[in-house]
Design an enzyme around this catalytic site. Structure first.
Site, PDB file in Angstrom:
ATOM      1  N   HIS A  77       0.865  -1.175   0.000  1.00  0.00           N
ATOM      2  CA  HIS A  77       0.000   0.000   0.000  1.00  0.00           C
ATOM      3  C   HIS A  77       0.906   1.231   0.000  1.00  0.00           C
ATOM      4  O   HIS A  77       1.716   1.398   0.904  1.00  0.00           O
ATOM      5  CB  HIS A  77      -0.909   0.005   1.233  1.00  0.00           C
ATOM      6  N   GLU A  84     -12.187 -14.403   5.585  1.00  0.00           N
ATOM      7  CA  GLU A  84     -13.449 -14.997   6.015  1.00  0.00           C
ATOM      8  C   GLU A  84     -13.284 -16.509   6.230  1.00  0.00           C
ATOM      9  O   GLU A  84     -12.419 -17.147   5.636  1.00  0.00           O
ATOM     10  CB  GLU A  84     -14.529 -14.775   4.942  1.00  0.00           C
ATOM     11  N   ASN A 136      -8.104 -13.742  -5.575  1.00  0.00           N
ATOM     12  CA  ASN A 136      -8.201 -15.158  -5.163  1.00  0.00           C
ATOM     13  C   ASN A 136      -9.683 -15.524  -5.126  1.00  0.00           C
ATOM     14  O   ASN A 136     -10.528 -14.636  -5.047  1.00  0.00           O
ATOM     15  CB  ASN A 136      -7.601 -15.326  -3.753  1.00  0.00           C
TER      16      ASN A 136
HETATM   17  N1  HPA Z   1     -11.295 -11.771   1.531  1.00  0.00           N
HETATM   18  C1  HPA Z   1     -11.186 -10.528   2.030  1.00  0.00           C
HETATM   19  N2  HPA Z   1     -10.336  -9.645   1.571  1.00  0.00           N
HETATM   20  C2  HPA Z   1      -9.550 -10.002   0.547  1.00  0.00           C
HETATM   21  C3  HPA Z   1      -9.612 -11.273  -0.017  1.00  0.00           C
HETATM   22  C4  HPA Z   1     -10.540 -12.213   0.503  1.00  0.00           C
HETATM   23  O1  HPA Z   1     -10.651 -13.371   0.055  1.00  0.00           O
HETATM   24  N3  HPA Z   1      -8.678 -11.303  -1.013  1.00  0.00           N
HETATM   25  C5  HPA Z   1      -8.107 -10.073  -1.044  1.00  0.00           C
HETATM   26  N4  HPA Z   1      -8.623  -9.282  -0.102  1.00  0.00           N
END
Ligand code: HPA
Length: 277
Positions: free
Chosen positions: A76, A198, A240
């Protein structure tokens, strides 16, 4: 005795809009640009866009501007950049995002958006790296945000401020983005608090309630941008597949890498979209 310097936005008696106006005045002074037309917050994977959108006429470390906080994360970039676009417009690129999970409060999370509005920007482009729930979205896929579900149980609005969030992510700007790339898909973004990813069960919940993208930013910023009267474009880079949708564990390194691999393509895409605004 040690003295701690209170962050200006942590003072409960401070007016966050006044601090945003002060920040905008500092930006005007340091960039020599009185008025910006467009603001962009560039999340994971999106930083390259800044180089392609226009000519950088000034770069300021964000911490030199009142109300901005130090970035906590590698990947960042903690700078504010003023760009001159080929069409003569001015864009403010915010490479310094304060995330809700940093626990600095919502005022700090949305300060950049309020500052952007105070510089005169009428368009707010919010980008992020996020997890995808749709299996067809391979890592590296950019997706338009069509709406959001705010799972933070918080709001940047203070007091009885009732703001309509219909068409929060402008249909007009999404159509414009699809004019550049008709293959762009769209989906509903769920903002979780983070910073943990999550659980697979949470991802299934997000899916069941109508979500397609999971992430840790953007929704609170979009609400503040709407309050400020800005038109909003939201875009996620799917770095992802969300937990449990992808069969392997999630890693921050992979997320950063997916962003890096996609940045040239999505940067060029965003630059073309900005040209049309
Ligand atoms: N979940 C939450 N934030 C994220 C994810 C994810 O799978 N990938 C990149 N930022």
């Amino acid at each position: 005795m040690s003295t701690t310097i209170l962050h200006p936005l942590d003072d409960p008696t401070a007016n966050p809009f006044a601090i945003a106006r002060e920040a905008a005045a500092q930006i005007a002074e340091k960039t020599g640009v009185e008025h910006h037309d467009i603001a962009l917050t560039l999340g994971s994977g999106w930083a390259k866009a800044a180089d392609l959108i226009g000519e950088t006429t000034a770069t300021i470390p964000a911490t030199e501007i009142i109300g901005f906080s130090k970035p906590v994360l590698e990947g960042h970039v903690g700078t504010l950049r003023s760009l001159l676009l080929p069409n003569g417009k001015r864009a403010l690129v915010i490479g310094a995002r304060t995330h809700y999970y940093e626990n600095h409060g919502v005022r700090r999370v949305v300060h950049s958006v309020r500052t952007a509005a105070a510089t005169g920007a009428s368009t707010m482009i919010l980008t992020n790296g996020a997890g995808g729930i749709r299996e067809s979205w391979k890592p590296g896929t950019p997706v338009l945000i069509s709406d959001h579900i705010n799972l933070t149980a918080n709001s940047p609005l203070e007091g009885a401020t009732f703001i309509d969030l219909t068409d929060l992510y402008s249909t007009r700007l999404r159509d414009l983005a699809r004019a550049v790339d008709p293959s762009l898909d769209e989906g509903v973004y769920c903002q979780f608090r983070g910073p943990h990813y999550e659980t697979p069960a949470e991802v299934q919940m997000a899916k069941a309630i109508g979500g397609h993208i999971v992430g840790m930013s953007t929704a609170l910023e979009a609400i503040a941008a709407r309050e400020a009267g800005m038109e909003i474009l939201g875009m996620s880079l799917i770095t992802n597949l969300a937990a449990g949708i992808q069969k392997t564990p999630l890693s921050h390194t992979e997320v950063i890498e997916a962003g890096r691999n996609a940045e040239a393509v999505i940067g060029a895409l965003l630059a073309k979209i900005v040209e049309l605004i």
